[in-house]
Scaffold this motif. Structure first.
Motif: not given
Ligand SMILES: [Zn+2]
Length: 203
Positions: A43-55
């Motif tokens: 889960l930690i390694s996937e966090i950047h590809s599964t969660v995004h910052e709203c623009n």
């Protein structure tokens, strides 16, 4: 440095975690089975590809095909108000009250007292842009919902200052949470009812 030592160092960087707690985390992981640490590391390694910052509001949201979060895309929200919160946890706590129906802006931090470069502590440029953009969509009120402690108060006066050119030009009202919150209160630890009252009694 061995692996456990390195893990302790990494945990120490977490907010509010000291060396003792970091050590306890590592021993906790050693006692748990491999499935647990396997899922955690996946889960930690996937966090950047599964969660995004709203623009638009800059909160984190589960990855969809959109760069904008569901809250910002929700046309049923009241475009007359924008609430500034310092982080995602505060956003979630305020949403939980179901009392506020406007849009948000996540500041991404606060301004410590005597900070020399306040613009580096918060999303200042983005906030000013969001204010301009929302003004074109009928913004009339900015609610600043920060912790009721010295750093929160300092951030509040800084925000009022940087927002004043826009708020004066477009006659936007700035309001702050009512003092249903007592001194030293952090939004993160306030229950829904308290936050709701503070919102109701905003001034
Ligand atoms: Zn958003």
């Amino acid at each position: 440095m061995d692996n456990t030592q390195r893990l302790i160092e990494l945990f120490k960087e977490f907010p509010g975690i000291g060396p003792r707690q970091a050590k306890r985390f590592v021993y906790f992981l050693l006692k748990k089975n491999q499935g647990y640490s396997g899922e955690l590391s996946r889960l930690i390694s996937e966090i950047h590809s599964t969660v995004h910052e709203c623009n638009t509001c800059f909160r984190f949201f589960p990855n969809t095909n959109s760069k904008t979060c569901p809250t910002c895309l929700d046309k049923n929200r009241d475009s007359k108000s924008m609430m500034i919160v310092s982080n995602d946890v505060d956003f979630e706590n305020i949403e939980k009250t179901k009392f506020y129906n406007g849009y948000y802006f996540v500041l991404g931090g606060t301004v410590p007292i005597l900070e020399k470069n306040p613009e580096k502590r918060i999303r200042q440029k983005e906030l000013l842009e969001a204010t301009e953009r929302r003004t074109a969509n009928g913004l009339v009120e900015i609610i600043i919902a920060l912790n009721y402690n010295p750093e929160g108060e300092n951030t509040l006066s800084y925000l009022k200052e940087i927002l004043s050119p826009s708020t004066e030009k477009y006659s936007i009202k700035i309001s702050t949470l009512g003092r249903g919150l007592s001194t030293g209160t952090e939004l993160e630890y306030s229950d829904s009812e308290t936050i709701k009252n503070a919102l109701k009694n905003r001034q």
